[in-house]
Design a protein around this motif. Structure first.
Motif, short mmCIF file in Angstrom:
data_model
loop_
_atom_site.label_atom_id
_atom_site.label_comp_id
_atom_site.label_asym_id
_atom_site.label_seq_id
_atom_site.Cartn_x
_atom_site.Cartn_y
_atom_site.Cartn_z
N PRO A 1 45.69 32.01 33.36
CA PRO A 1 46.70 33.05 33.12
C PRO A 1 47.95 32.76 33.94
CG PRO A 1 44.97 33.88 34.54
CD PRO A 1 44.52 32.53 34.06
N ALA A 2 49.04 33.35 33.56
CA ALA A 2 50.32 33.05 34.21
C ALA A 2 50.30 33.32 35.70
CB ALA A 2 51.44 33.85 33.55
N ASN A 3 49.51 34.30 36.14
CA ASN A 3 49.50 34.67 37.56
C ASN A 3 48.48 33.90 38.37
OD1 ASN A 3 47.21 35.87 36.48
ND2 ASN A 3 47.34 37.67 37.81
N ASP A 4 47.82 32.90 37.80
CA ASP A 4 46.88 32.10 38.57
C ASP A 4 47.64 31.38 39.68
OD1 ASP A 4 45.22 29.60 39.27
OD2 ASP A 4 43.83 30.75 38.04
N PHE B 1 46.72 28.96 26.96
CA PHE B 1 45.54 28.56 26.21
C PHE B 1 45.27 27.06 26.29
CE2 PHE B 1 48.91 28.30 22.98
CZ PHE B 1 48.65 27.09 22.37
N ARG B 2 46.25 26.29 26.83
CA ARG B 2 46.01 24.87 27.07
C ARG B 2 45.57 24.63 28.51
NH1 ARG B 2 50.87 24.13 23.84
NH2 ARG B 2 50.31 23.33 21.78
N THR B 3 46.24 25.29 29.46
CA THR B 3 45.87 25.12 30.86
C THR B 3 44.63 25.92 31.22
OG1 THR B 3 47.23 26.99 31.62
CG2 THR B 3 48.30 24.83 31.46
N LYS B 4 44.31 26.92 30.37
CA LYS B 4 43.18 27.83 30.62
C LYS B 4 43.38 28.64 31.90
CE LYS B 4 39.70 25.34 27.91
NZ LYS B 4 40.68 24.57 27.15
N TYR C 1 53.90 31.74 27.96
CA TYR C 1 53.20 32.20 26.75
C TYR C 1 52.72 33.64 26.94
CZ TYR C 1 49.21 32.44 23.48
OH TYR C 1 48.31 32.81 22.53
N CYS C 2 52.96 34.49 25.92
CA CYS C 2 52.57 35.89 26.03
C CYS C 2 52.22 36.44 24.65
CB CYS C 2 53.69 36.71 26.66
SG CYS C 2 53.24 38.42 27.02
N SER C 3 50.94 36.32 24.29
CA SER C 3 50.49 36.81 23.00
C SER C 3 48.97 36.70 22.93
CB SER C 3 51.12 36.00 21.86
OG SER C 3 50.79 36.55 20.59
N LEU C 4 48.38 37.32 21.92
CA LEU C 4 46.96 37.18 21.67
C LEU C 4 46.63 35.73 21.32
CD1 LEU C 4 44.11 38.50 20.99
CD2 LEU C 4 44.94 38.64 18.65
N ASN C 5 45.53 35.22 21.86
CA ASN C 5 45.11 33.88 21.52
C ASN C 5 43.86 33.95 20.66
OD1 ASN C 5 43.35 31.24 22.38
ND2 ASN C 5 45.53 30.82 22.29
N SER D 1 50.62 17.34 39.67
CA SER D 1 50.22 17.57 38.28
C SER D 1 51.28 16.99 37.36
CB SER D 1 50.08 19.06 37.99
OG SER D 1 51.35 19.67 37.97
N PRO D 2 50.93 16.76 36.08
CA PRO D 2 51.95 16.32 35.12
C PRO D 2 53.12 17.28 35.02
CG PRO D 2 49.75 15.97 34.22
CD PRO D 2 49.58 16.74 35.51
N SER D 3 52.86 18.59 35.15
CA SER D 3 53.96 19.55 35.09
C SER D 3 54.94 19.32 36.22
CB SER D 3 53.41 20.99 35.16
OG SER D 3 52.63 21.28 34.04
N GLU D 4 54.44 19.12 37.43
CA GLU D 4 55.32 18.87 38.57
C GLU D 4 56.03 17.53 38.41
OE1 GLU D 4 53.74 21.12 42.44
OE2 GLU D 4 52.40 19.57 41.71
#
Length: 320
Positions: A164-167, A159-162, A187-191, A141-144
């Motif tokens: 959650p952090a634990n996926d 909200f960009r990757t769609k 990221y940790c907040s209401l979207n 992936s681009p992140s890697e």
């Protein structure tokens, strides 16, 4: 997968070793090989699909490959491409991309391309194969790819990757961060976007990541609102988690009913050494100086402010 004679089966055989077997697809006579790769504690299922030039569903191979991709939806497709004949090979690549499946390009015969002096900008999401199979370097992936190119931190934004952090699709990235000794900002907040669940950035997802990766340095950001107390529970439960209030105005911490009032208590007490100043001031229509002055105006001790502005971030990054 890739065009016939693109080197995909050679790559598959190197990755899977001698543990592959043939699997038949219902209703057709073509087949695919399947195998497994064990890599850094992960078991990756591999499938070598029949060579095809397109997904147009005209030939048995095209029917098989198209149905496999739609029915099984792989996490990623490694698309082998003959680097000296990109125009013909990339037609299939564009069709795979149109299916919405992540793609890594494996550029085969790169040694010949380089020998001929033909420049190819093989950036993020690509890898090179020298000869038939000699060197394979690249990322899924681009992140890697960013990690491989010396990134100082990873910042997967839900909200960009769609995701959650634990996926679990994020877990190889976290593992890589642990290996490289760099932090992850989560990221940790209401979207407010209707394109993703409103709670995709809830603190409970970070809690699971912190439990699964106790050695991973985590900066949970964007204030945690409206789950501020849940947000504070993260550094209270996990020594590897720090928090910040990026993109939110510090002056709200002293406004009754804002939902941020707890910051004033915890910044002076149990979380004095975990809350960091952070801001995305370029998108807030406020200057950096204004946001700093808002923190300075809060009814906090000088000691708490020193920790927020400097000491906590210094500790977080120096301990890496």
């Amino acid at each position: 997968m890739g065009n016939p004679n693109s080197g995909k089966t050679t790559l598959f055989n190197v990755l899977s070793g001698s543990h592959e077997h043939v699997g038949n697809y219902s209703g057709v006579t073509v087949d695919a090989k399947s195998g497994r790769l064990k890599y850094k504690g992960y078991t990756i299922d591999l499938t070598d699909l029949p060579g095809t030039y397109a997904l147009s569903a005209y030939t048995p191979e095209e029917v098989y490959v198209r149905r496999f991709l739609i029915d099984h939806t792989p996490d990623v497709v490694v698309n082998t491409v003959v680097a000296s004949n990109l125009e013909r090979n990339l037609y299939l690549t564009t069709q795979i991309i149109d299916l919405g499946i992540p793609v890594v390009l494996a550029l085969n015969m790169m040694d010949l391309v380089e020998k001929n002096g033909d420049p190819i900008n093989a950036g993020m999401g690509t890898c090179g194969l020298c000869g038939q199979i000699g060197l394979w370097t690249g990322w899924l992936s681009p992140s890697e790819a960013a990690l491989a190119n010396g990134a100082a931190a990873l910042s997967p934004t839900a909200f960009r990757t769609k995701l959650p952090a634990n996926d679990k699709k994020n877990y190889p990235l976290y593992a890589k961060c642990c290996e490289l000794g760099i932090p992850v900002h989560i990221y940790c907040s209401l979207n407010l976007s209707a394109s993703v669940p409103y709670d995709i950035g809830h603190p409970r997802y970070i809690d699971e990541v912190a439990r699964d990766f106790p050695e991973l340095k985590i900066m949970a950001g964007v204030s945690g609102w409206p789950w501020v107390l849940d947000f504070f529970a993260l550094p209270l439960r996990h020594k590897n988690v720090y928090i910040n209030f990026e993109t939110h105005e510090p002056q709200k911490f002293d406004q009754r009913g804002s939902g941020y009032e707890s910051y004033l208590y915890y910044a002076e007490h149990s979380l004095m050494d975990r809350i960091c100043f952070a801001t995305n001031w370029t998108t807030q229509s406020l200057s950096l100086e204004t946001l700093i002055s808002q923190v300075e105006a809060l009814p906090l001790s000088d000691k708490a402010k020193e920790h927020i502005f400097y000491l906590n971030a210094k500790r977080f990054y120096e301990e890496l």
